[in-house]
Write a protein that holds these residues in place. Structure first.
Motif, mmCIF file in Angstrom:
data_model
loop_
_atom_site.group_PDB
_atom_site.id
_atom_site.type_symbol
_atom_site.label_atom_id
_atom_site.label_comp_id
_atom_site.label_asym_id
_atom_site.label_seq_id
_atom_site.Cartn_x
_atom_site.Cartn_y
_atom_site.Cartn_z
ATOM 1 N N LYS A 20 0.821 -1.210 0.000
ATOM 2 C CA LYS A 20 0.000 0.000 0.000
ATOM 3 C C LYS A 20 0.853 1.257 0.000
ATOM 4 O O LYS A 20 0.569 2.214 -0.706
ATOM 5 C CB LYS A 20 -0.839 0.049 1.283
ATOM 6 C CG LYS A 20 -2.117 -0.678 1.204
ATOM 7 C CD LYS A 20 -2.867 -0.262 2.454
ATOM 8 C CE LYS A 20 -3.955 -1.196 2.771
ATOM 9 N NZ LYS A 20 -4.584 -0.832 4.044
ATOM 10 N N SER A 77 -8.770 -0.843 3.170
ATOM 11 C CA SER A 77 -9.263 -1.393 1.914
ATOM 12 C C SER A 77 -9.408 -2.892 2.035
ATOM 13 O O SER A 77 -8.956 -3.499 3.010
ATOM 14 C CB SER A 77 -8.283 -1.043 0.790
ATOM 15 O OG SER A 77 -6.964 -1.321 1.186
ATOM 16 N N PHE A 102 -0.878 -14.421 1.772
ATOM 17 C CA PHE A 102 -1.993 -14.143 0.863
ATOM 18 C C PHE A 102 -2.273 -15.285 -0.099
ATOM 19 O O PHE A 102 -3.377 -15.389 -0.618
ATOM 20 C CB PHE A 102 -1.796 -12.800 0.148
ATOM 21 C CG PHE A 102 -2.134 -11.669 1.081
ATOM 22 C CD1 PHE A 102 -3.449 -11.340 1.340
ATOM 23 C CD2 PHE A 102 -1.140 -11.001 1.758
ATOM 24 C CE1 PHE A 102 -3.780 -10.356 2.252
ATOM 25 C CE2 PHE A 102 -1.460 -10.004 2.667
ATOM 26 C CZ PHE A 102 -2.781 -9.685 2.911
ATOM 27 N N PHE A 162 -0.118 -6.701 -4.990
ATOM 28 C CA PHE A 162 -0.001 -7.323 -3.660
ATOM 29 C C PHE A 162 -1.353 -7.928 -3.288
ATOM 30 O O PHE A 162 -2.338 -7.807 -4.020
ATOM 31 C CB PHE A 162 0.466 -6.293 -2.618
ATOM 32 C CG PHE A 162 -0.524 -5.184 -2.352
ATOM 33 C CD1 PHE A 162 -0.630 -4.106 -3.204
ATOM 34 C CD2 PHE A 162 -1.380 -5.235 -1.252
ATOM 35 C CE1 PHE A 162 -1.542 -3.085 -2.970
ATOM 36 C CE2 PHE A 162 -2.289 -4.216 -0.991
ATOM 37 C CZ PHE A 162 -2.375 -3.144 -1.864
ATOM 38 N N ASP A 165 -4.522 -9.291 -5.529
ATOM 39 C CA ASP A 165 -4.471 -8.867 -6.933
ATOM 40 C C ASP A 165 -4.495 -10.030 -7.936
ATOM 41 O O ASP A 165 -5.159 -9.917 -8.972
ATOM 42 C CB ASP A 165 -3.220 -8.005 -7.179
ATOM 43 C CG ASP A 165 -3.432 -6.566 -6.739
ATOM 44 O OD1 ASP A 165 -4.592 -6.139 -6.588
ATOM 45 O OD2 ASP A 165 -2.424 -5.856 -6.546
ATOM 46 N N LYS A 185 -3.028 -0.550 -13.407
ATOM 47 C CA LYS A 185 -3.872 -0.718 -12.201
ATOM 48 C C LYS A 185 -4.246 0.659 -11.651
ATOM 49 O O LYS A 185 -5.406 0.904 -11.300
ATOM 50 C CB LYS A 185 -3.136 -1.561 -11.148
ATOM 51 C CG LYS A 185 -3.954 -1.743 -9.875
ATOM 52 C CD LYS A 185 -3.264 -2.579 -8.799
ATOM 53 C CE LYS A 185 -4.085 -2.564 -7.513
ATOM 54 N NZ LYS A 185 -3.419 -3.155 -6.355
ATOM 55 N N ARG A 191 -8.265 2.302 -5.198
ATOM 56 C CA ARG A 191 -7.369 3.249 -4.504
ATOM 57 C C ARG A 191 -7.219 4.522 -5.350
ATOM 58 O O ARG A 191 -7.249 5.628 -4.821
ATOM 59 C CB ARG A 191 -6.008 2.560 -4.269
ATOM 60 C CG ARG A 191 -5.033 3.338 -3.421
ATOM 61 C CD ARG A 191 -3.948 2.430 -2.856
ATOM 62 N NE ARG A 191 -4.499 1.463 -1.918
ATOM 63 C CZ ARG A 191 -4.678 0.174 -2.183
ATOM 64 N NH1 ARG A 191 -4.315 -0.349 -3.344
ATOM 65 N NH2 ARG A 191 -5.221 -0.630 -1.282
HETATM 66 P P1 IMP Z 1 -5.916 -3.168 5.798
HETATM 67 O O1 IMP Z 1 -6.668 -2.079 5.072
HETATM 68 O O2 IMP Z 1 -4.524 -2.781 6.097
HETATM 69 O O3 IMP Z 1 -6.693 -3.695 6.952
HETATM 70 O O4 IMP Z 1 -5.747 -4.390 4.798
HETATM 71 C C1 IMP Z 1 -6.329 -4.435 3.565
HETATM 72 C C2 IMP Z 1 -6.034 -5.751 2.897
HETATM 73 O O5 IMP Z 1 -6.914 -5.810 1.755
HETATM 74 C C3 IMP Z 1 -4.637 -5.828 2.318
HETATM 75 O O6 IMP Z 1 -3.741 -6.459 3.182
HETATM 76 C C4 IMP Z 1 -4.861 -6.654 1.065
HETATM 77 O O7 IMP Z 1 -4.873 -7.984 1.362
HETATM 78 C C5 IMP Z 1 -6.265 -6.301 0.636
HETATM 79 N N1 IMP Z 1 -6.184 -5.260 -0.391
HETATM 80 C C6 IMP Z 1 -6.473 -3.938 -0.262
HETATM 81 N N2 IMP Z 1 -6.223 -3.292 -1.403
HETATM 82 C C7 IMP Z 1 -5.738 -4.208 -2.254
HETATM 83 C C8 IMP Z 1 -5.270 -4.117 -3.599
HETATM 84 O O8 IMP Z 1 -5.200 -3.069 -4.236
HETATM 85 N N3 IMP Z 1 -4.877 -5.277 -4.124
HETATM 86 C C9 IMP Z 1 -4.916 -6.457 -3.474
HETATM 87 N N4 IMP Z 1 -5.299 -6.589 -2.233
HETATM 88 C C10 IMP Z 1 -5.720 -5.463 -1.618
#
Ligand code: IMP
Length: 206
Positions: A20, A77, A102, A162, A165, A185, A191
């Protein structure tokens, strides 16, 4: 929010998730913002006690802004699978366990979907959601939300990006987020959609 960001300002990205932080830094790059991550500042990670993406983004942004005395941008997210009533949703990171595995998390989602007999594309709808919050040290906070819709695929495809995806195929596309170049992306992601609203509302226009 009265305060606006401008080129040269320092901003904390309130996340300990390297994927992120990388994406948000890439999105901020054209705006000349100096990015420092919560991990680099060794800020504590607050408990995500909210029941929505927006609540959790605000908890993280406010905690980082107070602890660092800098503006802080937080992202909460996750992926919402429609046949699973929106799970893993706000629990997307937790489905990967302490080890943040993951591959295992994607496998768990696939098993849960097969248990619901979701084997054809029309039963495999999903969306990513991203809430982005900008908080200031004085406790003000503003939040923006973006979503991208698509289909869950199996097996996982691609090593880019990550998290989930490799199993997400955006609507109308042929490549998963894991197969896409980062710029592609960023053109369509949850995002990026939240980020565009954040830029429109929080950046000073020259
Ligand atoms: P948190 O918002 O840190 O609680 O974690 C969000 C989790 O959602 C991440 O660790 C990812 O596993 C997943 N995630 C959020 N955005 C994405 C993205 O753009 N691609 C893939 N997985 C995502």
């Amino acid at each position: 929010m009265a305060a606006k960001l401008k080129s040269g300002d320092r901003l904390v990205v309130a996340s300990h998730n390297d994927g992120k932080v990388r994406e948000i830094s890439e999105l901020l790059m054209p705006h000349g913002i100096e990015v420092v991550s919560a991990k680099e500042l060794d800020l504590p990670e607050p408990d995500e006690t909210g029941s929505t993406f927006i609540q959790n983004a605000e908890i993280k942004a406010l905690a980082a802004a107070r602890a660092s005395n800098l503006p802080a941008l937080a992202d909460d997210s996750g992926i919402e699978v429609h046949v699973l009533d929106g799970e893993p949703g706000i629990h997307s990171a937790r489905w990967a366990g302490e080890e943040r595995d993951f591959e295992a998390a994607m496998g768990r989602v696939e098993v849960a979907m097969c248990e619901k007999d979701a084997r054809t594309p029309e039963k495999r709808g999903a969306n990513f959601t991203c809430a982005l919050s900008l908080a200031l040290p004085d406790g003000t906070c503003e939040t923006f939300e973006g979503k991208v819709f698509g289909t869950m695929v199996w097996p996982p495809r691609g090593d880019n990006g990550f998290g989930y995806d490799p199993v997400f195929l955006p609507e109308g596309g042929e490549l998963t987020f894991g197969e896409m170049e980062p710029g592609d992306k960023h053109a369509i992601s949850h995002r990026a959609k939240a980020f565009d609203q954040f830029v429109a509302a929080c950046f000073e226009r020259n």
